[in-house]
Design an enzyme around this catalytic site. Sequence first.
Site, PDB file in Angstrom:
ATOM      1  N   ILE A  24      83.430  39.835  48.373  1.00  0.00           N
ATOM      2  CA  ILE A  24      83.331  38.432  48.960  1.00  0.00           C
ATOM      3  C   ILE A  24      81.985  37.939  48.668  1.00  0.00           C
ATOM      4  O   ILE A  24      81.615  36.885  48.256  1.00  0.00           O
ATOM      5  CB  ILE A  24      84.161  37.884  50.001  1.00  0.00           C
ATOM      6  N   THR A 144      88.329  37.739  59.835  1.00  0.00           N
ATOM      7  CA  THR A 144      89.708  37.894  59.396  1.00  0.00           C
ATOM      8  C   THR A 144      90.624  37.316  60.161  1.00  0.00           C
ATOM      9  O   THR A 144      90.708  37.124  61.498  1.00  0.00           O
ATOM     10  CB  THR A 144      89.935  39.449  58.987  1.00  0.00           C
ATOM     11  N   ASP A 145      92.051  36.965  59.521  1.00  0.00           N
ATOM     12  CA  ASP A 145      93.035  36.643  60.234  1.00  0.00           C
ATOM     13  C   ASP A 145      93.672  38.039  61.086  1.00  0.00           C
ATOM     14  O   ASP A 145      94.506  37.614  61.894  1.00  0.00           O
ATOM     15  CB  ASP A 145      94.214  36.009  59.087  1.00  0.00           C
ATOM     16  N   GLU A 146      93.155  39.087  60.491  1.00  0.00           N
ATOM     17  CA  GLU A 146      93.877  40.199  61.042  1.00  0.00           C
ATOM     18  C   GLU A 146      93.582  40.399  62.940  1.00  0.00           C
ATOM     19  O   GLU A 146      94.301  41.056  63.608  1.00  0.00           O
ATOM     20  CB  GLU A 146      93.452  41.600  60.668  1.00  0.00           C
ATOM     21  N   TYR A 170      90.032  48.798  62.244  1.00  0.00           N
ATOM     22  CA  TYR A 170      89.454  47.641  61.593  1.00  0.00           C
ATOM     23  C   TYR A 170      89.378  46.300  62.239  1.00  0.00           C
ATOM     24  O   TYR A 170      88.297  45.677  62.545  1.00  0.00           O
ATOM     25  CB  TYR A 170      89.902  47.473  60.109  1.00  0.00           C
ATOM     26  N   LYS A 174      86.443  43.922  64.373  1.00  0.00           N
ATOM     27  CA  LYS A 174      86.181  42.632  63.756  1.00  0.00           C
ATOM     28  C   LYS A 174      86.378  41.568  65.050  1.00  0.00           C
ATOM     29  O   LYS A 174      85.774  40.798  65.309  1.00  0.00           O
ATOM     30  CB  LYS A 174      87.197  42.250  62.506  1.00  0.00           C
TER      31      LYS A 174
END
Length: 365
Positions: A24, A144-146, A170, A174
Site C-alpha cells: 500500500i 486496519t479493521d482487524e 498481528y 496494530k
Amino acid sequence: MSINTPALERKSRNLIVTGGAGFIGANFVHHWCGKYPGDRVVVLDALTYAGNRATIAPLEGKANLRFVHGDICDRPLIDGLLKEENIDLIVHFAAESHVDRSILGPGAFVQTNVVGTFTLLEAFRQHWNEKGQPDSFLFHHVSTDEVYGSLGPEDPAFTETTPYQPNSPYSASKAGSDHLVRAYYHTYGMPTLMTNCSNNYGPYHFPEKLIPLMCINILLGKPLPVYGDGQNVRDWLYVGDHCSAIDAVIHGSKPGETYNVGGNNEVKNIDLVHKLCELMDELAPNLPVRPSKQLITFVKDRPGHDRRYAIDATKLKTDLGWTPAQTVETGLRQTVEWYLANQDWWKPLLSAEYQDYYQKVYATC
Ligand code: NAD
Ligand code: DAU
C-alpha cells in the site's frame, strides 16, 4: 473517487512515508508523487521480505523523492531525517502485515508495529515541540479493521466507535499502535490522524496474501488453498481507493480523528476465489489447468481465523465526501490483468525464502 483535492491551493509538504516500498505504501507514493509533484517525499523502509525498492524505482530520480533504507525503530535515524528534511507530515504504513506470519512468529510484529510506532511518535513529538507545536504538522497512522475483531453474519458493520477486540498477534500489535497514536493526541495534543481500513488488493501486492496467491497459483497450475470452509467474509477495497481516502483525510480532516475506510464489497472467500478463476480462464492465454477452479483445495483452517469483517464508512462519506471508485468486479479485473502483465515483478518474489515460508504454512494443509 468523488472528491478532488484542490492541489493548486495547497502549501507544499515535506513528508516521510514509512513502509513506502511495501504494497500500500508504494501505491501511495505513486499516488502522492503524481498528484503533488512539488512535495518532498522521503520513503523510509527497512526492505524486509515484503519491501521491494523496484516498485518505486521509476520515481527515484524523477520525482522529488528520496529513498532511505532504514528501520522505524532506529530513533537517531528518524531524528536526523525529521530535522534534515524539515518534515511536517508522517504517513505511517510500515508494519509486519501478514496474519499467518504473526502466528508463526509474533515477536517481529510487536517490535515493528508497537515499538516502531512508539519510536516514530516520540521522534515526531520532539520535532513538533522543537518547531513550536505547529498546527500544520501531522502524524497519519494507517491501521486496519482487524483491530475490531470478528463479526457474526448478521452483526452491523464496524464503525469508528466499535470496541477493539483483536484476535491475532498481528491485529493485537496494530491495536497497540492505534492506542499509542490516540494517546499522543489526547495527552500531548500532537496532531494525529488514523484510518482503519479493510482488505486491500491491486498492483504490487506481495504473493503471500489471498488475491495475489490465487492469481499466481492459477498461472502456475498449483493448488488454490482455501482455509476452513471458505465461508469467511472480507470487505475488499481497491488499493487506489485506499490511497485516495488517506489523501482526503490528510487534506480534509481535523486532528485527532479516526476514519474507517471500506470498499462496500463484502465477499465470501470461496466466492472470491471462484471469481478469480473465471477471470483467469477468460484473460490468461495458456493456463496449465483449465478451468482453473479444478485447482481449488480446502485446507486446514488458520488458527483463530476471524469469520467476518465489514466496514461502515459513513463517517468518511458524510464528513469528506469520499466513496470508493472501484467495485469488486472492476477492481478484480484490473488486478488480474496486472498480474498477467507484470510477471517480471512477481516471479522474483517466489524466492527460496518464500518457498520456505510457504512450506511452513501449507505443508500440513
Ligand atoms: P506490506 O507488508 O506489503 O509492507 C510493509 C512495508 O513495511 C514493507 O515495505 C516493509 O519492508 C516495511 N517495513 C516492515 N518493517 C519495517 C521496519 N521496522 N522499519 C521500516 N520499514 C519496515 O504491508 P501493506 O499491506 O502494504 O500494509 C501497509 C499498512 O497498511 C500496514 O500498517 C497494515 O497494517 C495496514 N493495512 C493493510 C491492509 C491490507 O489489506 N494490506 C489493510 C488495512 C491496513
Ligand atoms: O482486514 C485488513 C487486513 O487484511 C490487513 O490488516 C492485513 O494486513 C491483510 O493481510 C489482510 O488480512 P487477512 O488475513 O484478511 O488477509 P489474507 O489475504 O491473508 O486472507 C484473506 C482471507 O483469505 C482470510 O479469510 C484468510 C483466507 N485465506 C488466505 C490465504 C493466504 C485463504 O483461505 N487461503 C490462503 O492461502
